[in-house]
Design a protein around this motif. Structure first.
Motif, short mmCIF file in Angstrom:
data_model
loop_
_atom_site.label_atom_id
_atom_site.label_comp_id
_atom_site.label_asym_id
_atom_site.label_seq_id
_atom_site.Cartn_x
_atom_site.Cartn_y
_atom_site.Cartn_z
N GLY A 6 0.81 -1.21 0.00
CA GLY A 6 0.00 0.00 0.00
C GLY A 6 0.85 1.26 0.00
O GLY A 6 0.56 2.23 -0.72
N ILE A 7 1.92 1.26 0.80
CA ILE A 7 2.81 2.43 0.84
C ILE A 7 3.43 2.66 -0.53
O ILE A 7 3.46 3.80 -1.03
CB ILE A 7 3.92 2.20 1.89
CG1 ILE A 7 3.32 2.15 3.30
CG2 ILE A 7 4.97 3.31 1.81
CD1 ILE A 7 4.30 1.76 4.38
N ALA A 8 3.92 1.59 -1.15
CA ALA A 8 4.57 1.72 -2.46
C ALA A 8 3.59 2.24 -3.52
O ALA A 8 3.93 3.15 -4.30
CB ALA A 8 5.15 0.38 -2.88
N VAL A 9 2.38 1.70 -3.54
CA VAL A 9 1.41 2.08 -4.56
C VAL A 9 0.94 3.52 -4.37
O VAL A 9 0.92 4.32 -5.33
CB VAL A 9 0.21 1.12 -4.55
CG1 VAL A 9 -0.92 1.65 -5.43
CG2 VAL A 9 0.63 -0.26 -5.03
N MET A 10 0.56 3.88 -3.16
CA MET A 10 0.01 5.22 -2.93
C MET A 10 1.04 6.31 -3.22
O MET A 10 0.73 7.32 -3.86
CB MET A 10 -0.52 5.34 -1.50
CG MET A 10 -1.71 4.43 -1.20
SD MET A 10 -3.06 4.56 -2.40
CE MET A 10 -3.55 6.27 -2.19
N PHE A 11 2.27 6.11 -2.76
CA PHE A 11 3.28 7.14 -3.01
C PHE A 11 3.78 7.10 -4.45
O PHE A 11 4.26 8.11 -4.97
CB PHE A 11 4.42 7.02 -2.00
CG PHE A 11 4.08 7.60 -0.66
CD1 PHE A 11 4.28 8.95 -0.40
CD2 PHE A 11 3.51 6.81 0.33
CE1 PHE A 11 3.94 9.49 0.82
CE2 PHE A 11 3.17 7.35 1.56
CZ PHE A 11 3.39 8.69 1.82
N GLY A 12 3.65 5.94 -5.10
CA GLY A 12 3.96 5.86 -6.51
C GLY A 12 2.99 6.69 -7.33
O GLY A 12 3.39 7.47 -8.21
N PHE A 13 1.70 6.54 -7.04
CA PHE A 13 0.70 7.34 -7.74
C PHE A 13 0.83 8.81 -7.40
O PHE A 13 0.53 9.69 -8.22
CB PHE A 13 -0.71 6.83 -7.41
CG PHE A 13 -1.15 5.69 -8.27
CD1 PHE A 13 -1.39 5.87 -9.62
CD2 PHE A 13 -1.35 4.42 -7.74
CE1 PHE A 13 -1.80 4.83 -10.43
CE2 PHE A 13 -1.74 3.36 -8.53
CZ PHE A 13 -1.97 3.56 -9.89
N ARG A 14 1.27 9.09 -6.18
CA ARG A 14 1.49 10.49 -5.80
C ARG A 14 2.56 11.13 -6.70
O ARG A 14 2.41 12.26 -7.15
CB ARG A 14 1.92 10.57 -4.34
CG ARG A 14 2.29 11.97 -3.88
CD ARG A 14 2.73 11.97 -2.44
NE ARG A 14 3.15 13.27 -2.00
CZ ARG A 14 3.50 13.56 -0.76
NH1 ARG A 14 3.48 12.62 0.16
NH2 ARG A 14 3.88 14.77 -0.42
N LEU A 47 -7.12 -5.76 3.08
CA LEU A 47 -7.56 -4.78 4.07
C LEU A 47 -6.38 -3.97 4.61
O LEU A 47 -6.52 -2.78 4.91
CB LEU A 47 -8.30 -5.48 5.21
CG LEU A 47 -9.65 -6.10 4.82
CD1 LEU A 47 -10.26 -6.86 6.00
CD2 LEU A 47 -10.62 -5.03 4.34
N ALA A 48 -5.20 -4.60 4.74
CA ALA A 48 -4.02 -3.85 5.17
C ALA A 48 -3.64 -2.82 4.11
O ALA A 48 -3.28 -1.68 4.43
CB ALA A 48 -2.85 -4.81 5.41
#
Length: 238
Positions: free
Chosen positions: A70-78, A191-192
């Protein structure tokens, strides 16, 4: 499937309401900041109270993997959204901020997946997530529409949150289909991942926007009021 998709339409209605309100009368800076604090509290509470405890009970190891993804994906899209926004500003274009639209669209789609996973895990979890998403979309949509007001037509201001919110329905449908027979470990990972998406929205979008608009003591209290309201609802819907 039909009942779950009806629940997924609740946040879409909230987004439509926010767009209509902003098109008619955009809220002031201080009011918008207070509303964003409140929405951030509700969204953060959904992650802390509803998602993470259940995730850790199912499979702590998979939860760590899902959280990391989740961290990798969200900040990647950011990063992608920021680059698109820089290109839009450099070209002198006005209208819908591409970076913001990408961030919100991705978040809404992931929200849909998480909603589908929540209903797959437990009916109560799905209902509470629906409440959190409705509040989130009401104020995220209001923030987006307030940003657009004055630079595009009122119709565009009203419709932009609704179009993006429909991605939630798509995500929910996929979540139900793909996760209907999923085991505890898979649900824990999804969910995580969703918990990261929720916390990212609260801390990196809503609160950042709220502070940029001007922070007040009353507005800051809204975060904790939102958290408390979700906490009470989670106990009532038991």
């Amino acid at each position: 499937m039909g009942a779950v998709l009806l629940f997924a339409l609740v946040p879409v209605v909230a987004a439509a309401l926010s767009g209509a309100v902003a098109a008619l009368r955009p809220p002031g800076e201080r009011l918008t900041s207070g509303l964003q604090h409140f929405a951030a509290g509700v969204v953060f509470a959904a992650a802390a109270i509803e998602l993470l405890p259940g995730v850790l009970e199912r499979s702590p190891l998979v939860a760590v993997v899902g959280f990391t993804a989740g961290i990798a994906v969200m900040f990647g899209f950011r990063a992608v959204g920021a680059r698109l926004e820089e290109r839009r500003e450099a070209s002198g274009h006005t209208g819908l901020p591409i970076g913001l639209a990408v961030a919100i669209g991705v978040d809404f789609f992931i929200d849909g997946l998480i909603l589908g996973a929540g209903f797959a895990a437990e009916q109560r979890v799905g209902v509470l997530l629906t409440v959190a998403l409705a509040v989130e979309y009401l104020f995220v949509g209001l923030s987006l529409s307030a940003t657009l007001a004055g630079s595009v037509s009122r119709r565009f201001v009203a419709l932009a949150p609704v179009v993006l919110a429909l991605l939630t329905v798509v995500g929910t449908g996929l979540g139900v289909v793909l996760l209907a027979g999923a085991g505890p470990a898979v649900l824990a990972g999804v969910l995580a991942f969703g918990a990261v998406a929720f916390m990212y929205l609260a801390t990196e979008e809503l609160l950042v926007e709220a502070h940029a608009r001007g922070e007040t003591s009353i507005g800051s209290v809204g975060f904790f009021v939102g958290f408390l309201i979700y906490l009470v609802l989670s106990e009532l819907i038991a």
